[in-house]
Design a protein around this motif. Structure first.
Motif, short mmCIF file in Angstrom:
data_model
loop_
_atom_site.label_atom_id
_atom_site.label_comp_id
_atom_site.label_asym_id
_atom_site.label_seq_id
_atom_site.Cartn_x
_atom_site.Cartn_y
_atom_site.Cartn_z
N ALA A 54 26.68 27.92 26.85
CA ALA A 54 27.07 26.55 27.17
C ALA A 54 25.87 25.73 27.62
CB ALA A 54 28.15 26.55 28.24
N ALA A 55 24.99 26.34 28.40
CA ALA A 55 23.82 25.62 28.88
C ALA A 55 22.92 25.18 27.73
CB ALA A 55 23.03 26.49 29.86
N THR A 56 22.70 26.08 26.78
CA THR A 56 21.81 25.75 25.66
C THR A 56 22.46 24.75 24.72
OG1 THR A 56 22.57 27.72 24.43
CG2 THR A 56 20.60 27.95 25.78
N LYS A 57 23.75 24.88 24.49
CA LYS A 57 24.42 23.95 23.59
C LYS A 57 24.54 22.56 24.20
CE LYS A 57 24.99 26.69 20.11
NZ LYS A 57 24.30 26.45 18.83
N ALA A 58 24.69 22.49 25.52
CA ALA A 58 24.66 21.19 26.19
C ALA A 58 23.25 20.60 26.13
CB ALA A 58 25.10 21.34 27.64
N GLY A 59 22.24 21.47 26.23
CA GLY A 59 20.86 21.01 26.11
C GLY A 59 20.59 20.38 24.75
#
Length: 233
Positions: A134-139
């Motif tokens: 989730a963190a990378t996809k939000a990034g």
């Protein structure tokens, strides 16, 4: 007349393969970078290997369309998600996307035209067992918006796609078929089915089209309606 070229990372299977086939149908010359398949072979989690692969891709001429599709999922709860998993997910899902954009950008600027798509996920809005993912996809969504603002003057658009549950091998590894959790996901989809790679490829086709030049900085959730009431208006 030389075909316009599109680079697809992670294009050997799943959503990437469906997008590659749709791009061929749309008349583009498709260049794929992946760890497997018959395209350019490289581990995009490795910066040096990515650079070599991009140099090889550009030997055939400028590439003015880019689909940053490659990604990895490493399910774990927040307490047990490892730093190593977070770092590898960041390298593959985010860093490689920026590296690909920067390699192709000079050709796009020279052409006065470019289309960039970053493959995000509905998980960017929050999902259990997906801290790193989730963190990378939000990034990716954040980078997409910045690129849209900075590159629009050059005729370059940047958009993101946020697939919901799509029936791919990657999805099934993280969501075993027949499990109660997987069935709960299907039951929660308003259209009452999993998506297909072709559903996402349809969105890719739209964003890559020359006629889509007034759409930039956007996130299109291909999710069967799951983000209704969750994503901002």
């Amino acid at each position: 007349m030389q075909k316009q070229r599109v680079l697809i990372t992670g294009g050997a299977a799943g959503i990437g393969a469906a997008a590659a086939e749709r791009c061929r149908q749309d008349g583009y010359e498709v260049v794929i970078i992946d760890r497997v398949g018959d395209g350019i072979i490289a581990d995009l989690a490795d910066t040096v290997a990515t650079g070599r692969a991009l140099a090889q891709a550009l030997e055939g001429g400028p590439i003015t369309r880019l689909l940053n599709n490659v990604g990895m999922v490493c399910p774990a709860d927040a307490e047990n998600q490892t730093l190593e998993e977070l770092e590898r997910a960041w390298a593959l899902n985010v860093r490689s996307s920026m590296q690909c954009m920067q390699a192709l950008l000079p050709g796009m600027k020279q052409a006065g035209f470019g289309r960039i798509i970053n493959m995000s996920s509905r998980a960017a809005l929050g999902k259990q067992l997906r801290t790193a993912y989730a963190a990378t996809k939000a990034g990716l969504i954040g980078m997409t918006r910045v690129w849209a603002l900075e590159l629009g003057a050059y005729g370059i658009t940047a958009n993101a796609i946020g697939p919901g549950p799509i029936a791919t091998e990657l999805f099934e590894r993280a969501n075993p078929p027949g499990s109660p959790r997987t069935q709960a996901i299907i039951d929660s989809v308003p259209v009452k089915r999993l998506g297909t790679p072709d559903d996402v490829a349809q969105a890719v086709s739209f964003f890559l089209d020359e006629r889509s030049g007034f759409v930039t900085g956007q996130v299109l959730y291909v999710c069967g309606g799951m983000t209704v009431g969750v994503a901002g208006v």
